[in-house]
Design a protein around this motif. Structure first.
Motif, mmCIF file in Angstrom:
data_model
loop_
_atom_site.group_PDB
_atom_site.id
_atom_site.type_symbol
_atom_site.label_atom_id
_atom_site.label_comp_id
_atom_site.label_asym_id
_atom_site.label_seq_id
_atom_site.Cartn_x
_atom_site.Cartn_y
_atom_site.Cartn_z
ATOM 1 N N TYR A 280 -21.466 7.239 -1.245
ATOM 2 C CA TYR A 280 -21.250 5.972 -0.531
ATOM 3 C C TYR A 280 -20.934 4.855 -1.524
ATOM 4 N N GLU A 281 -21.522 4.977 -2.730
ATOM 5 C CA GLU A 281 -21.272 3.965 -3.768
ATOM 6 C C GLU A 281 -19.790 3.932 -4.145
ATOM 7 N N ALA A 282 -19.181 5.116 -4.238
ATOM 8 C CA ALA A 282 -17.746 5.195 -4.551
ATOM 9 C C ALA A 282 -16.930 4.552 -3.439
ATOM 10 N N GLU A 283 -17.319 4.845 -2.191
ATOM 11 C CA GLU A 283 -16.602 4.273 -1.043
ATOM 12 C C GLU A 283 -16.745 2.755 -1.023
ATOM 13 N N ALA A 284 -17.945 2.271 -1.394
ATOM 14 C CA ALA A 284 -18.179 0.824 -1.434
ATOM 15 C C ALA A 284 -17.279 0.149 -2.465
ATOM 16 N N GLU A 285 -17.002 0.863 -3.540
ATOM 17 C CA GLU A 285 -16.117 0.320 -4.586
ATOM 18 C C GLU A 285 -14.655 0.709 -4.360
ATOM 19 N N GLU A 286 -14.384 1.225 -3.151
ATOM 20 C CA GLU A 286 -13.026 1.611 -2.734
ATOM 21 C C GLU A 286 -12.396 2.651 -3.665
ATOM 22 N N LEU A 287 -13.244 3.565 -4.127
ATOM 23 C CA LEU A 287 -12.751 4.684 -4.948
ATOM 24 C C LEU A 287 -12.601 5.908 -4.052
ATOM 25 N N THR A 288 -11.549 6.680 -4.270
ATOM 26 C CA THR A 288 -11.353 7.915 -3.516
ATOM 27 C C THR A 288 -11.634 9.118 -4.418
ATOM 28 N N ALA A 289 -11.732 10.305 -3.790
ATOM 29 C CA ALA A 289 -11.913 11.538 -4.565
ATOM 30 C C ALA A 289 -10.736 11.726 -5.520
ATOM 31 N N GLU A 290 -9.563 11.303 -5.082
ATOM 32 C CA GLU A 290 -8.362 11.408 -5.914
ATOM 33 C C GLU A 290 -8.495 10.568 -7.189
ATOM 34 N N ASP A 291 -9.067 9.357 -7.056
ATOM 35 C CA ASP A 291 -9.282 8.491 -8.237
ATOM 36 C C ASP A 291 -10.215 9.167 -9.231
ATOM 37 N N VAL A 292 -11.263 9.809 -8.709
ATOM 38 C CA VAL A 292 -12.233 10.495 -9.567
ATOM 39 C C VAL A 292 -11.567 11.665 -10.297
ATOM 40 N N VAL A 293 -10.779 12.456 -9.560
ATOM 41 C CA VAL A 293 -10.096 13.607 -10.162
ATOM 42 C C VAL A 293 -9.101 13.150 -11.229
ATOM 43 N N ARG A 294 -8.408 12.053 -10.968
ATOM 44 C CA ARG A 294 -7.457 11.514 -11.974
ATOM 45 C C ARG A 294 -8.186 11.155 -13.267
ATOM 46 N N GLN A 295 -9.376 10.552 -13.121
ATOM 47 C CA GLN A 295 -10.164 10.212 -14.307
ATOM 48 C C GLN A 295 -10.535 11.457 -15.110
ATOM 49 N N VAL A 296 -10.883 12.531 -14.394
ATOM 50 C CA VAL A 296 -11.231 13.798 -15.057
ATOM 51 C C VAL A 296 -10.037 14.317 -15.848
ATOM 52 N N PHE A 297 -8.856 14.346 -15.225
ATOM 53 C CA PHE A 297 -7.662 14.845 -15.913
ATOM 54 C C PHE A 297 -7.264 13.963 -17.096
ATOM 55 N N ASP A 298 -7.464 12.633 -16.941
ATOM 56 C CA ASP A 298 -7.137 11.735 -18.055
ATOM 57 C C ASP A 298 -8.070 11.916 -19.233
ATOM 58 N N HIS A 299 -9.312 12.348 -18.942
ATOM 59 C CA HIS A 299 -10.335 12.406 -19.981
ATOM 60 C C HIS A 299 -10.406 13.760 -20.698
ATOM 61 N N ILE A 300 -10.233 14.862 -19.966
ATOM 62 C CA ILE A 300 -10.368 16.197 -20.553
ATOM 63 C C ILE A 300 -9.199 16.471 -21.493
ATOM 64 N N GLU A 301 -9.540 16.905 -22.687
ATOM 65 C CA GLU A 301 -8.511 17.130 -23.706
ATOM 66 C C GLU A 301 -7.615 18.323 -23.326
ATOM 67 N N VAL A 302 -6.313 18.108 -23.451
ATOM 68 C CA VAL A 302 -5.335 19.148 -23.121
ATOM 69 C C VAL A 302 -5.176 20.108 -24.291
ATOM 70 N N PRO A 303 -5.239 21.426 -24.050
ATOM 71 C CA PRO A 303 -5.141 22.377 -25.185
ATOM 72 C C PRO A 303 -3.740 22.399 -25.793
#
Length: 330
Positions: free
Chosen positions: A307-330
């Protein structure tokens, strides 16, 4: 390059020739929507089902119908409504007064490519009947179990703007879909071409020439399964999935926004879809770009936000994008 990989590369180049032909045939009817058409092919090449979210009028039905015409396969469109029953999909036992016995009447699920239109309009019993058929690739009518013919692909649609009178799919059931796509509006150039085609009456599905048979798709699936996936790519996939479950272990500050991370199905589907994406690019090995290209489609419906994510208008897609931006590409 490893000699084995070179052999697979040559095999994939030879076996994937039909991909460009299919896309070319579909483009005779559909303007743009390359993203949707490629994802439909990925579903067909892996046996994974697809959930599409988009407003009406974006050629979702026409795209899947055109694909079925290219593959010489049986197509069925199911329009889901609140008064539907499971028997309307899978079939039922019918009484024959001449013989005094019951015989099975198969439902529309017995096709190769199914369009489940507005799946969230049907009650839970009907949704479960369809999802069970998707998962098990078989249907039980009376006491008899019937295998569904391969290839078997379900593309279900949801309308994101009209929620009145709908029965939203539970997360556990959405997880059975390999990909969840967000289909958007065409650009100005594409919209103009759509107008010109509509005014000249060119949108006739009969102009599509069959390119391959269902048997060819099954053969192509075995080639897709042989596409090489390096250990580094497998570790990259595992890191992405685990970062949605244990973000703090990867230095990601998204823990307050994630209630549940991606399930093990996500790892399996990421690799399968990446292989199919490489096949569409006529490659016999998976590269990180394949994983990134289909990553959002595999994960956007598997990460449950708080609910905290929804309150800050974050979607699951925003979270997944952050994961892809952060994880080092081999």
């Amino acid at each position: 390059m490893n000699p084995e990989i070179m052999v697979i590369n040559e095999k994939v180049k030879e076996e994937s020739q039909f991909v460009d032909k299919i896309i070319g045939e579909i483009s005779r009817i559909i303007v743009g929507q390359r993203y949707l058409v490629e994802r439909l092919l990925i579903g067909l090449l892996t046996g994974g089902h697809i959930l599409v979210e988009g407003v009406p009028g974006l050629a979702k039905t026409l795209s899947v119908k055109s694909l079925a015409a290219c593959v010489r396969s049986k197509f069925q469109r199911l329009q889901f409504t609140p008064d539907m029953l499971p028997a309307d999909i899978i079939g039922t036992m019918v009484f024959d007064p001449k013989t005094g016995s019951f015989f099975p009447k198969k439902g529309p699920i017995f096709a190769n490519i199914i369009l489940a239109d507005e799946i969230n309009r049907a009650p839970a019993k009907v949704q479960s009947a369809l999802l069970e058929a998707m998962q098990e690739k078989q249907v039980t009518i009376g006491e008899q179990t019937y295998k569904l013919e391969e290839p078997f692909l379900v593309m279900a649609t949801q309308n994101p703007i009209e929620q009145e009178g709908t029965y939203p799919l539970p997360e556990a059931q959405i997880d059975r879909f390999m990909l969840k796509l967000n289909v958007t509006y065409p650009n100005k150039r594409e919209e103009k071409e759509i107008l010109e085609r509509m005014s000249s009456g060119q949108l006739d599905i009969d102009v599509i020439n069959p390119v391959i048979s269902p048997e060819d798709i099954i053969k192509a699936r075995s080639v897709v399964n042989q596409i090489y996936v390096d250990e580094k790519i497998k570790n990259y996939v595992i890191d992405i999935v685990f970062a949605t479950r244990e973000p703090e272990a990867y230095g990601l500050e998204i823990k307050p926004y994630v209630e549940w991370g991606a399930s093990p199905r996500a790892s399996i589907y990421l690799v399968q879809a990446a292989r199919a994406h490489a096949f569409l690019r006529h490659r016999g090995h998976v590269i990180p770009d394949d994983v990134k290209a289909i990553g959002l489609d595999v994960l956007r419906h598997r990460v449950i936000i708080t609910y905290e994510a929804e309150a800050e208008e974050l979607t699951a897609e925003d979270v997944v994008r952050q994961v892809f931006d952060h994880i080092e590409v081999p």
